[in-house]
Write a protein that holds these residues in place. Structure first.
Motif, PDB file in Angstrom:
ATOM      1  N   ASP A   1       0.859  -1.180   0.000  1.00 52.92           N
ATOM      2  CA  ASP A   1       0.000   0.000   0.000  1.00 52.92           C
ATOM      3  C   ASP A   1       0.895   1.230   0.000  1.00 52.92           C
ATOM      4  O   ASP A   1       1.751   1.387   0.868  1.00 52.92           O
ATOM      5  CB  ASP A   1      -0.899  -0.001   1.240  1.00 52.92           C
ATOM      6  N   VAL A   2       0.709   2.094  -0.980  1.00 53.49           N
ATOM      7  CA  VAL A   2       1.473   3.333  -1.078  1.00 53.49           C
ATOM      8  C   VAL A   2       0.477   4.482  -1.139  1.00 53.49           C
ATOM      9  O   VAL A   2      -0.241   4.641  -2.136  1.00 53.49           O
ATOM     10  CB  VAL A   2       2.383   3.339  -2.325  1.00 53.49           C
ATOM     11  N   ALA A   3       0.389   5.222  -0.063  1.00 51.56           N
ATOM     12  CA  ALA A   3      -0.535   6.359   0.017  1.00 51.56           C
ATOM     13  C   ALA A   3      -1.972   5.943  -0.286  1.00 51.56           C
ATOM     14  O   ALA A   3      -2.727   6.683  -0.926  1.00 51.56           O
ATOM     15  CB  ALA A   3      -0.080   7.478  -0.911  1.00 51.56           C
ATOM     16  N   GLY A   4      -2.330   4.742   0.151  1.00 51.72           N
ATOM     17  CA  GLY A   4      -3.683   4.254  -0.061  1.00 51.72           C
ATOM     18  C   GLY A   4      -3.937   3.618  -1.411  1.00 51.72           C
ATOM     19  O   GLY A   4      -5.046   3.152  -1.685  1.00 51.72           O
ATOM     20  N   PRO A  13      -2.896  -9.632  -7.768  1.00 51.22           N
ATOM     21  CA  PRO A  13      -4.277  -9.500  -7.291  1.00 51.22           C
ATOM     22  C   PRO A  13      -5.173  -8.831  -8.328  1.00 51.22           C
ATOM     23  O   PRO A  13      -4.705  -8.149  -9.251  1.00 51.22           O
ATOM     24  CB  PRO A  13      -4.137  -8.608  -6.042  1.00 51.22           C
ATOM     25  N   ASP A  14      -6.477  -9.014  -8.161  1.00 52.37           N
ATOM     26  CA  ASP A  14      -7.424  -8.394  -9.079  1.00 52.37           C
ATOM     27  C   ASP A  14      -7.405  -6.875  -8.977  1.00 52.37           C
ATOM     28  O   ASP A  14      -7.595  -6.186  -9.979  1.00 52.37           O
ATOM     29  CB  ASP A  14      -8.843  -8.892  -8.794  1.00 52.37           C
ATOM     30  N   ARG A  15      -7.180  -6.363  -7.771  1.00 50.80           N
ATOM     31  CA  ARG A  15      -7.177  -4.902  -7.600  1.00 50.80           C
ATOM     32  C   ARG A  15      -5.742  -4.411  -7.442  1.00 50.80           C
ATOM     33  O   ARG A  15      -5.094  -4.640  -6.427  1.00 50.80           O
ATOM     34  CB  ARG A  15      -7.992  -4.476  -6.383  1.00 50.80           C
ATOM     35  N   VAL A  16      -5.245  -3.762  -8.456  1.00 52.07           N
ATOM     36  CA  VAL A  16      -3.932  -3.127  -8.430  1.00 52.07           C
ATOM     37  C   VAL A  16      -4.057  -1.783  -9.136  1.00 52.07           C
ATOM     38  O   VAL A  16      -4.623  -1.705 -10.230  1.00 52.07           O
ATOM     39  CB  VAL A  16      -2.868  -3.997  -9.133  1.00 52.07           C
ATOM     40  N   ASP A  17      -3.540  -0.749  -8.522  1.00 52.19           N
ATOM     41  CA  ASP A  17      -3.527   0.570  -9.159  1.00 52.19           C
ATOM     42  C   ASP A  17      -2.274   0.771 -10.005  1.00 52.19           C
ATOM     43  O   ASP A  17      -2.345   1.283 -11.122  1.00 52.19           O
ATOM     44  CB  ASP A  17      -3.605   1.678  -8.098  1.00 52.19           C
TER      45      ASP A  17
END
Length: 311
Positions: free
Chosen positions: A170-173, A206-210
């Motif tokens: 997690d980097v800055a949310g 993972p399915d959720r990656v920014d």
């Protein structure tokens, strides 16, 4: 360097269901604005340039300004980086991953004035891939074998940066994930044959990656070789465009393919960044790529900019 395999030889047998050339062809180059020795993304959701064509000053409330580099190959000391919140490096920070090279890079990145510093290894950082180093790399590249365990500890245990290797943070949310693998490339580190072994690495994402950092690019986008053909991974393209759909994919590896592209999908767009700093001739002259990510919880103000949402 010449690859053992080129172009469509990398395509998987099931391309009747997934057409990588068609998907990659939809990616379009993104306009950039050059300023302060960097290239700023100037259009799309991750733009950091205003309507007048001027770079939006940093710090920018509600956004995480990311400065992306890659493939510095021991030449990081001469870089002049723009200001930002997060420094991202997509691997090949060294020439062959010696103790001295790694220590120099770790100290350099610790000294950089960014709140967040995230990097992965690449195929040149051979001591980070111990199985390869013990079997091939030490004999091939080093007259004196390096202590791969000590080098890994130097990288992994430092508190001044985040190192990702088939792992996330997690980097800055925002959700970051990093992986060093790529299709076989001249018998270097973190190489796997295209097919089930590489696909299994991408299945770990993972399915959720920014923000997705991989050393090797996806097929057809930022992977064009000077000698012709494409060097990227079809299964990575499939993973990015069909399942994960990150806001941005940051890669390196193919120096001559440095650039930025955008690919639209039903839910938005993906920014593809090949942030290679070194050119094909290993001159560290490609500019850092800069983009802005909207921070979670940021809400539009009346002026249209973003600010932190009230708690």
């Amino acid at each position: 360097w010449e690859r053992r395999v080129h172009g469509d030889s990398f395509l998987m047998a099931d391309t009747a269901k997934f057409h990588p050339n068609g998907v990659a062809a939809k990616a379009r180059p993104v306009r950039l604005v050059d300023a302060d020795g960097a290239a700023y993304v100037a259009e799309g959701l991750l733009s950091c340039v205003d309507e007048a064509g001027a770079v939006i000053p940093w710090p920018r409330p509600g956004f995480l300004r990311c400065v992306a580099i890659s493939d510095t190959h021991d030449k990081h000391g001469g870089l002049v980086l723009p200001r930002g919140d997060a420094l991202l490096h997509a691997g090949d920070y060294s020439s062959t991953g010696t103790t001295k090279q790694t220590a120099d890079f770790v100290q350099w990145i610790a000294d950089q004035d960014f709140e967040h510093k995230v990097f992965i290894a690449g195929n040149h950082d051979i001591t980070m891939h111990k199985a390869y180093y013990d079997a091939v790399g030490a004999r091939r590249f080093h007259t004196k074998k390096q202590d791969a365990d000590a080098i890994r500890a130097m990288v992994v245990d430092a508190k001044t940066h985040i190192y990702l290797e088939d792992s996330g943070a997690d980097v800055a949310g925002l959700a970051f994930y990093g992986s060093p693998w790529q299709p076989e490339f001249c018998e270097w580190a973190f190489n796997l044959d295209p097919g089930p072994d590489l696909a299994a690495k991408w299945d770990l994402i993972p399915d959720r990656v920014d923000v997705l950092l991989t050393h090797g690019p996806a097929y057809g986008i930022g992977d064009q070789l000077k000698s012709g053909g494409n060097s990227g991974c079809v299964d990575l393209l499939r993973t990015i465009t069909q399942r994960v759909k990150p806001q941005v994919s940051v890669v390196g590896h193919i120096h001559e393919a440095a650039g930025v592209w955008s690919l639209a999908h039903g839910d938005g767009e993906i920014l593809f960044v090949n942030a290679s700093t070194c050119t094909f001739s290993y001159r560290p002259t490609n500019p850092p790529i800069v983009f802005d990510l909207r921070r979670p919880g940021a809400a539009p103000t009346q002026e249209g900019s973003l600010a932190a949402a009230p708690q």
